[in-house]
Design an enzyme around this catalytic site. Sequence first.
Site, mmCIF file in Angstrom:
data_model
loop_
_atom_site.group_PDB
_atom_site.id
_atom_site.type_symbol
_atom_site.label_atom_id
_atom_site.label_comp_id
_atom_site.label_asym_id
_atom_site.label_seq_id
_atom_site.Cartn_x
_atom_site.Cartn_y
_atom_site.Cartn_z
ATOM 1 N N HIS A 116 -4.980 -7.864 3.438
ATOM 2 C CA HIS A 116 -6.146 -7.123 3.932
ATOM 3 C C HIS A 116 -6.115 -6.921 5.442
ATOM 4 C CE1 HIS A 116 -8.049 -11.201 4.640
ATOM 5 N NE2 HIS A 116 -8.521 -10.559 5.686
ATOM 6 N N ASP A 146 -3.358 -11.487 -1.933
ATOM 7 C CA ASP A 146 -3.705 -11.122 -0.556
ATOM 8 C C ASP A 146 -2.662 -11.616 0.442
ATOM 9 O OD1 ASP A 146 -5.055 -9.988 1.520
ATOM 10 O OD2 ASP A 146 -6.754 -11.369 1.507
ATOM 11 N N SER A 220 -7.728 -14.620 9.541
ATOM 12 C CA SER A 220 -7.061 -14.206 8.304
ATOM 13 C C SER A 220 -5.563 -14.053 8.501
ATOM 14 C CB SER A 220 -7.640 -12.875 7.817
ATOM 15 O OG SER A 220 -8.961 -13.030 7.380
ATOM 16 N N LEU A 275 2.000 -11.226 -20.750
ATOM 17 C CA LEU A 275 1.959 -11.614 -22.151
ATOM 18 C C LEU A 275 1.285 -10.560 -23.015
ATOM 19 C CD1 LEU A 275 2.573 -13.826 -24.226
ATOM 20 C CD2 LEU A 275 0.409 -14.918 -23.609
ATOM 21 N N GLY A 276 0.302 -9.853 -22.461
ATOM 22 C CA GLY A 276 -0.364 -8.794 -23.215
ATOM 23 C C GLY A 276 -1.471 -9.288 -24.117
#
Length: 490
Positions: A116, A146, A220, A275-276
């Site tokens: 970010h 992030d 950050s 994995l779905g």
Amino acid sequence: MTNKLPARRLLAGLALAGALAVLPPAPVFAAPAPDSFADLAETVTPAVVNISATQVVEDKTVDLPKLPPGSPLDDMFEEYLKRRRQQNGEGRSHRSNSLGSGFVIDPSGIVVTNNHVIDGANEVEVIFTDGSKLKAEVIGKDAKVDLAVLRVKPTKPLASVKFGDSDKSRVGDWVIAVGNPFALGGTVTAGIISAKGRNIDSGPYDNYLQTDAAINKGNSGGPLFNMAGEVIGVNTAILSPSGGSIGIGFATPANNAQPVIEQLLKFGETRRGWLGVRIQNVDEGIAESLGIGKARGALISGIDEKGPSASAGFKPGDVIVTFDGKPVADARALPKIVAATPVGKEVEVIVIRDGKEQTRKVTLGRLEENEAKAKKDKPELAEKAPPREEKTHVLGMDVAVLNDALREKFKIKDSVRTGVAIIKVDGDTPAAEQRLSPGDVILEINRQPVNAPDEIVAQTKALKADGRKTALLLVATAQGQSRFVALALD
């Protein structure tokens, strides 16, 4: 000469020895706080950098009516537009700057920061502690954790720092944070690890270290160090109503960050296992309904028909308790484990089905490929259930067969193909407590598909006859998201 103790003194000594033998061990206290963090700060600070990210934004112009060529008003409008642009700066671009922190992990010029901090930037510049600046190239970034990896080209090797084992860090350990709060420049703050494994609902893989070391805007992307000078976290977020530090900051653990950084360095992108399945937590009611004992594992509430799990034989209602040899404590744990598993690897998965453990093998797909495909694919039109006028009251709800009229009324997606629609939910009932609402569609009860209200009534009677206390429903929302719900039969 022989020394002899009087009998009374000897007995007293033996009694004292016996008393000491049964005393509890002395409590173990942590080492005292260091007298100073100066040596540590002096060692690690040269590797911490400021990140300046610049975004060039084009200003919009006002649209005016188109005039016929040669119109007598043409010159007047042109003059008006000229004055308007001069006054408002329209038609020009302006630069938007943001500042953050980062740290060097390789002397050749590899820098880590938050995604970010640099997201959307046209230009990124790294500023070092001596004031020197270098333009940076973005090697790769990942919004889910992030993180971003940058490369600069220095004329000489840079000071760098190494990652430590964040799993070994404990609540109460001393840490220091180094960064660029409020664009003030290099700043060192100290504190302890306040908690581990924090979920702040910022992404699917939340597992933050929490610290009371002051972290503010601009920190950050900066590092969180242990007392050995190792990076055990990347400072990422704060909890604050005002934007300033209130002693609750969050850092991505090094052990979560390193695999992502390695993939970004190698591929320029992430490659997470897939994995779905859609999953949910197992509560006590669901655990009782499934007959699995204590609540644990990740309950499969839906299967991606084109995902790896479908061809491997997984089914809704399976509870995943072990994945690739790693225990799955709850639904939060599974996505992290799957994402960290290499794409294309065949893994063993232990599930509980019908109260018994089964082992299945599945070859993982790649999450990013599925997400990109999902954006392109349009949902297939499903067959609509024939209209049937059938309505009844069961389990504290009015329900009816799913038909075109109900689809239109509740905006139910075509992906919800069949089932029994909920029309009304009585207040102060188990159904209301489980947040069922009109427009939800009951797909199964007691692991049996249902398409008519009388089937729900029959299954409910059967469960009561068997002495069961709860009914396990598989319910889909109008948007097509499914989940299991355990309803008390009383």
